[in-house]
Design a protein around this motif. Sequence first.
Motif, PDB file in Angstrom:
ATOM      1  N   PRO A  25      24.709  -4.139-128.890  1.00  0.00           N
ATOM      2  CA  PRO A  25      24.822  -5.587-128.687  1.00  0.00           C
ATOM      3  C   PRO A  25      26.221  -5.973-128.232  1.00  0.00           C
ATOM      4  O   PRO A  25      27.218  -5.378-128.642  1.00  0.00           O
ATOM      5  CB  PRO A  25      24.514  -6.159-130.085  1.00  0.00           C
TER       6      PRO A  25
ATOM      7  N   GLN B 266      27.263  -7.305-122.061  1.00  0.00           N
ATOM      8  CA  GLN B 266      25.974  -6.692-121.741  1.00  0.00           C
ATOM      9  C   GLN B 266      24.890  -7.759-121.593  1.00  0.00           C
ATOM     10  O   GLN B 266      24.100  -7.748-120.629  1.00  0.00           O
ATOM     11  CB  GLN B 266      25.558  -5.706-122.847  1.00  0.00           C
ATOM     12  N   THR B 267      24.833  -8.681-122.559  1.00  0.00           N
ATOM     13  CA  THR B 267      23.815  -9.732-122.522  1.00  0.00           C
ATOM     14  C   THR B 267      23.923 -10.547-121.239  1.00  0.00           C
ATOM     15  O   THR B 267      22.923 -10.823-120.560  1.00  0.00           O
ATOM     16  CB  THR B 267      23.973 -10.656-123.744  1.00  0.00           C
ATOM     17  N   HIS B 268      25.150 -10.926-120.893  1.00  0.00           N
ATOM     18  CA  HIS B 268      25.376 -11.715-119.680  1.00  0.00           C
ATOM     19  C   HIS B 268      24.954 -10.955-118.430  1.00  0.00           C
ATOM     20  O   HIS B 268      24.255 -11.500-117.562  1.00  0.00           O
ATOM     21  CB  HIS B 268      26.856 -12.093-119.588  1.00  0.00           C
TER      22      HIS B 268
ATOM     23  N   LEU C 119      22.825 -16.584-120.398  1.00  0.00           N
ATOM     24  CA  LEU C 119      21.840 -15.975-121.277  1.00  0.00           C
ATOM     25  C   LEU C 119      20.446 -16.325-120.782  1.00  0.00           C
ATOM     26  O   LEU C 119      20.231 -17.395-120.206  1.00  0.00           O
ATOM     27  CB  LEU C 119      21.989 -16.502-122.708  1.00  0.00           C
TER      28      LEU C 119
ATOM     29  N   HIS D 258      17.824  -7.202-130.172  1.00  0.00           N
ATOM     30  CA  HIS D 258      18.078  -8.544-129.658  1.00  0.00           C
ATOM     31  C   HIS D 258      16.802  -9.361-129.520  1.00  0.00           C
ATOM     32  O   HIS D 258      16.793 -10.577-129.775  1.00  0.00           O
ATOM     33  CB  HIS D 258      18.796  -8.445-128.308  1.00  0.00           C
TER      34      HIS D 258
ATOM     35  N   GLU E 291      22.707 -19.063-128.186  1.00  0.00           N
ATOM     36  CA  GLU E 291      21.336 -18.677-128.515  1.00  0.00           C
ATOM     37  C   GLU E 291      20.821 -19.476-129.710  1.00  0.00           C
ATOM     38  O   GLU E 291      19.668 -19.935-129.717  1.00  0.00           O
ATOM     39  CB  GLU E 291      21.280 -17.179-128.807  1.00  0.00           C
TER      40      GLU E 291
END
Length: 349
Positions: A23, A27-29, A166, A236, A265
């Motif tokens: 996480p 990475q999420t972006h 996101l 996630h 989020e």
Amino acid sequence: MTGRTGLEAVRIQHVLPYDPRQPGGVQTHTYALSRALSDVGHDSTIFAPSRPLRVSLGGTRADLALHPLDALALRRFLRLPHDLLHIQEPLLPAVGPLALLHPSPVPTVVTLHSAEVVAHRFYRWTAPLTRRLMRRADALICASPISHQTAVPAISYEPRIIYPCLDLAAFSAVTRNPEPNTILFVGRDEPRKGLTLLLRAIRQLPQAKLVIAGPVRHSTRQLADGRTTFLGPIPHEEIPLLMKSATCAAFPASGGEALGLVLIESMAAGVPLVASDIPGYRIATNNGDAALLSPPNDPDALAQNLLRLLDDAQLRERLANRGREAANRFDSHVIARQHLDLYQSLVPA
């Protein structure tokens, strides 16, 4: 070929220095941006390490692309046909500098994310080298004004500010059914994240229950009592379900946050927040309009704000509505449009 935006389709290669299986905000972006670009007809691919090595960067543990075989894989990736190269965190001692130094016939965009003090020191100490390296980029993005302030020693021209994004669909779809007096914390147990501070604050709230999603050190667990539930690392895709049952969420970081994607989020899911009054969180919460902000490193103020939320249903509803509105600014399709405007200005027609 034309993308569904009505503009010429662009083949974009992203270089990510972090292990995508762990996480993290970058990475999420990167994956959310790539999916949003693909959704509108562009060819977006990502290079990420397959043999990451764990390092500690200013107290933050990170799995980086440092293995020689990852360097070879990067060279093969960069030989694939593409119209534009986008490197995330190009100055980390990983694949970013290698990608910048690779002879490229196409425009190169770089994004700097870090807001940590250790990054600012690194940029200052290595300024002659990093400035020379950054001149190889055709466009520079900073992920927030906080990232820009951190990166000033490393850059010689004004960046464009484009916030991280996101994929908020799963969070926006949450149907809330909160359990009474349940406080949620999502994140890693690192000193700057403030989990020990939260555990101290909870002692002042005998009616509260705390749910912690993320890896927690043994020494931190010793501070908890029977009202705390440790879930450990959570995939996630399961986090929206956790947010369904939380009365509110707490994010008491002391600093080093460029924005705070987990706050966004939570807001998208309609979870009212208590967060630290630090610059990155102010941006995420629309200057504090969508959360109760507490002075950092102050367990008493944190406890008071948590008590206000637990005791006031109208306040929770008001903050939840404002939070959903604030979160929409960071939706991946909104941010992808801003990236596409930049990409199209660089790629020859």
